[in-house]
Design a protein around this motif. Sequence first.
Motif, PDB file in Angstrom:
ATOM      1  N   ALA A   5       4.070   8.453  -6.601  1.00  0.00           N
ATOM      2  CA  ALA A   5       3.436   7.333  -6.587  1.00  0.00           C
ATOM      3  C   ALA A   5       4.026   6.679  -7.913  1.00  0.00           C
ATOM      4  O   ALA A   5       3.896   5.239  -7.750  1.00  0.00           O
ATOM      5  CB  ALA A   5       1.951   7.615  -6.867  1.00  0.00           C
ATOM      6  N   ARG A   6       4.105   7.298  -8.970  1.00  0.00           N
ATOM      7  CA  ARG A   6       4.628   6.619  -9.999  1.00  0.00           C
ATOM      8  C   ARG A   6       5.929   6.153  -9.848  1.00  0.00           C
ATOM      9  O   ARG A   6       6.189   4.738 -10.435  1.00  0.00           O
ATOM     10  CB  ARG A   6       4.892   7.520 -11.368  1.00  0.00           C
ATOM     11  N   CYS A   7       6.941   6.508  -9.308  1.00  0.00           N
ATOM     12  CA  CYS A   7       8.108   6.040  -8.674  1.00  0.00           C
ATOM     13  C   CYS A   7       8.164   4.882  -8.186  1.00  0.00           C
ATOM     14  O   CYS A   7       8.737   3.692  -8.390  1.00  0.00           O
ATOM     15  CB  CYS A   7       8.914   7.205  -8.278  1.00  0.00           C
ATOM     16  N   VAL A   8       7.080   4.928  -7.040  1.00  0.00           N
ATOM     17  CA  VAL A   8       7.160   3.529  -6.208  1.00  0.00           C
ATOM     18  C   VAL A   8       6.434   2.573  -6.947  1.00  0.00           C
ATOM     19  O   VAL A   8       6.952   1.517  -6.877  1.00  0.00           O
ATOM     20  CB  VAL A   8       6.161   4.137  -4.962  1.00  0.00           C
ATOM     21  N   GLY A   9       5.385   2.827  -7.612  1.00  0.00           N
ATOM     22  CA  GLY A   9       4.790   1.911  -8.369  1.00  0.00           C
ATOM     23  C   GLY A   9       5.862   1.081  -9.677  1.00  0.00           C
ATOM     24  O   GLY A   9       5.690  -0.102  -9.458  1.00  0.00           O
ATOM     25  N   GLU A  10       6.397   2.076 -10.053  1.00  0.00           N
ATOM     26  CA  GLU A  10       7.292   1.174 -11.269  1.00  0.00           C
ATOM     27  C   GLU A  10       8.424   0.465 -10.585  1.00  0.00           C
ATOM     28  O   GLU A  10       8.785  -0.655 -10.872  1.00  0.00           O
ATOM     29  CB  GLU A  10       7.912   2.563 -12.019  1.00  0.00           C
ATOM     30  N   GLU A  11       9.004   0.933  -9.199  1.00  0.00           N
ATOM     31  CA  GLU A  11      10.165   0.261  -8.643  1.00  0.00           C
ATOM     32  C   GLU A  11       9.435  -1.177  -7.970  1.00  0.00           C
ATOM     33  O   GLU A  11      10.029  -2.143  -8.065  1.00  0.00           O
ATOM     34  CB  GLU A  11      10.629   0.929  -7.705  1.00  0.00           C
ATOM     35  N   ALA A  14       0.933  -1.174  -0.050  1.00  0.00           N
ATOM     36  CA  ALA A  14      -0.031  -0.048   0.148  1.00  0.00           C
ATOM     37  C   ALA A  14       0.966   1.028   0.205  1.00  0.00           C
ATOM     38  O   ALA A  14       1.780   1.189   0.723  1.00  0.00           O
ATOM     39  CB  ALA A  14      -0.775  -0.109   1.283  1.00  0.00           C
ATOM     40  N   LEU A  15       0.402   2.191  -0.802  1.00  0.00           N
ATOM     41  CA  LEU A  15       0.995   3.495  -0.852  1.00  0.00           C
ATOM     42  C   LEU A  15      -0.006   4.423  -0.186  1.00  0.00           C
ATOM     43  O   LEU A  15      -1.021   4.774  -0.905  1.00  0.00           O
ATOM     44  CB  LEU A  15       1.696   3.968  -1.948  1.00  0.00           C
ATOM     45  N   ALA A  16       0.041   5.131   0.868  1.00  0.00           N
ATOM     46  CA  ALA A  16      -0.937   6.337   1.190  1.00  0.00           C
ATOM     47  C   ALA A  16      -0.274   7.447   1.276  1.00  0.00           C
ATOM     48  O   ALA A  16       0.525   7.860   1.777  1.00  0.00           O
ATOM     49  CB  ALA A  16      -1.259   5.797   2.870  1.00  0.00           C
ATOM     50  N   ILE A  17      -0.846   8.412   0.351  1.00  0.00           N
ATOM     51  CA  ILE A  17      -0.260   9.779   0.028  1.00  0.00           C
ATOM     52  C   ILE A  17      -1.552  10.961   0.541  1.00  0.00           C
ATOM     53  O   ILE A  17      -2.680  10.344   0.540  1.00  0.00           O
ATOM     54  CB  ILE A  17       0.134  10.203  -1.166  1.00  0.00           C
ATOM     55  N   ARG A  48       9.121  -3.759 -10.534  1.00  0.00           N
ATOM     56  CA  ARG A  48      10.333  -4.340 -10.882  1.00  0.00           C
ATOM     57  C   ARG A  48      10.478  -5.337  -9.860  1.00  0.00           C
ATOM     58  O   ARG A  48      11.377  -6.424 -10.339  1.00  0.00           O
ATOM     59  CB  ARG A  48      11.369  -3.210 -10.989  1.00  0.00           C
ATOM     60  N   ARG A  49      10.061  -5.404  -8.793  1.00  0.00           N
ATOM     61  CA  ARG A  49      10.473  -6.254  -7.617  1.00  0.00           C
ATOM     62  C   ARG A  49       9.507  -7.239  -7.327  1.00  0.00           C
ATOM     63  O   ARG A  49       9.485  -8.175  -6.275  1.00  0.00           O
ATOM     64  CB  ARG A  49      10.709  -5.598  -6.153  1.00  0.00           C
ATOM     65  N   GLY A  50       8.098  -7.156  -8.362  1.00  0.00           N
ATOM     66  CA  GLY A  50       7.323  -8.236  -8.246  1.00  0.00           C
ATOM     67  C   GLY A  50       6.086  -7.929  -7.390  1.00  0.00           C
ATOM     68  O   GLY A  50       5.400  -9.002  -7.321  1.00  0.00           O
ATOM     69  N   TYR A  51       5.769  -6.672  -6.927  1.00  0.00           N
ATOM     70  CA  TYR A  51       4.646  -6.325  -6.142  1.00  0.00           C
ATOM     71  C   TYR A  51       3.684  -5.636  -6.995  1.00  0.00           C
ATOM     72  O   TYR A  51       4.143  -4.882  -7.829  1.00  0.00           O
ATOM     73  CB  TYR A  51       5.217  -5.359  -4.949  1.00  0.00           C
ATOM     74  N   ARG A  52       2.429  -5.567  -6.503  1.00  0.00           N
ATOM     75  CA  ARG A  52       1.446  -4.687  -6.946  1.00  0.00           C
ATOM     76  C   ARG A  52       1.363  -3.540  -5.692  1.00  0.00           C
ATOM     77  O   ARG A  52       1.437  -3.971  -4.673  1.00  0.00           O
ATOM     78  CB  ARG A  52       0.396  -5.342  -7.390  1.00  0.00           C
ATOM     79  N   ILE A  53       0.864  -2.500  -6.388  1.00  0.00           N
ATOM     80  CA  ILE A  53       0.595  -1.493  -5.431  1.00  0.00           C
ATOM     81  C   ILE A  53      -0.916  -0.727  -5.143  1.00  0.00           C
ATOM     82  O   ILE A  53      -1.367  -0.784  -6.404  1.00  0.00           O
ATOM     83  CB  ILE A  53       1.435  -0.195  -5.648  1.00  0.00           C
ATOM     84  N   ILE A  54      -1.425  -0.804  -4.074  1.00  0.00           N
ATOM     85  CA  ILE A  54      -2.641  -0.088  -3.917  1.00  0.00           C
ATOM     86  C   ILE A  54      -2.434   1.320  -3.517  1.00  0.00           C
ATOM     87  O   ILE A  54      -1.847   1.493  -2.324  1.00  0.00           O
ATOM     88  CB  ILE A  54      -3.462  -1.024  -2.710  1.00  0.00           C
TER      89      ILE A  54
END
Length: 344
Positions: free
Chosen positions: A86-92, A71-74, A95-101
């Motif tokens: 949010a875009r940078c966290v989502g892209e990185e 989860a990313l809470a902003i 690459r590590r195999g996670y999905r972001i909420i």
Amino acid sequence: MATGRSGGRVRLQDVATLAGVSMKTVSNVVHDYEHVSERMRERVQAAIDELGYRPNLTARRLATGRTGMLALAIPEMDQPYFAEIARCVGEEAGRRGYRIIVEQTLNDVEAERAVIRDREEGLVDGVIFHPARIDTLEIARLRPDTPLVLLGEAARPLTTDHVMIDNVRAAREATELLLATGRRRIAFLASVRTEIAESTHLRLLGYQEAMVGADIPLDPTLVIESEGFGIDDGVRALTAALDRGLAPEAVLCRDDLFGLAAMRALSSAGLRVPEDVSVLGWDDTSLARYATPALSSVSPDKRAIATSALDLLEDRMNGYDGIGRHLLAPYTIADRGTVARLVR
């Protein structure tokens, strides 16, 4: 939704049948276990790709204790800085195999408490959180079970990992850049009335350090108050200050939105940027890069912030339980078209 050969949802068994392997082998590949040959991994992955198989999150959690979700809470999704983070966290994370909420708290303290206390428990493996209202001690008391990393300046408990830039130093260097161009009457836009954010406080501190270091008396009239954080608020605040007779030679802005506001207000007053007044923004968002003229801006390394936050979060997810680690991400000052030497 992908369908199996029977017409329903693709199952682990469908992948195993197509690949000609056992369901256990498919499970080992899906969960990235080490003891699978590269040839077998490629064979199973080809079947997964062909069928469009997606692991069931509930089953995955039962099998591995993890969901593969973060989860990313902003505070606000429509603020350029937070959108780019949010875009940078989502892209990185991808690459590590996670999905972001991604969740926005809209600067509401109850929403922020929910992020820490219970909202993501059981749904995600970890949380990256940029608080705006909740304070340091409350976060320390809540002590969430889900691994947590904080961003920004608002709260820095000793027990929680945290990533930010050195706002005081960056503001001091930004002000010194303006001073080096011969500008002495440097305004700060803006302190938001009744709600001085921690980031504003730190940036004002760095601004003052640079002015005092240059033996320039501090002038409270150069710190401009705004009723809100929007561009229109900044335009009104600077326009009113100019109408009162304020004559700045440069404007240091707390973010790029206020940087655009400064350029508009100055232009409306018949002042040229940067010939008459230099303007320096903060955050180096797309707004700064594509403004006319392109806005000079303090540039936090957003990619480094995202990478550092995910490094710390993965450590916590993998069992690290030590004291909080507080990391300073790098920054630069993007010197573009709105800072120039003053010609007297």
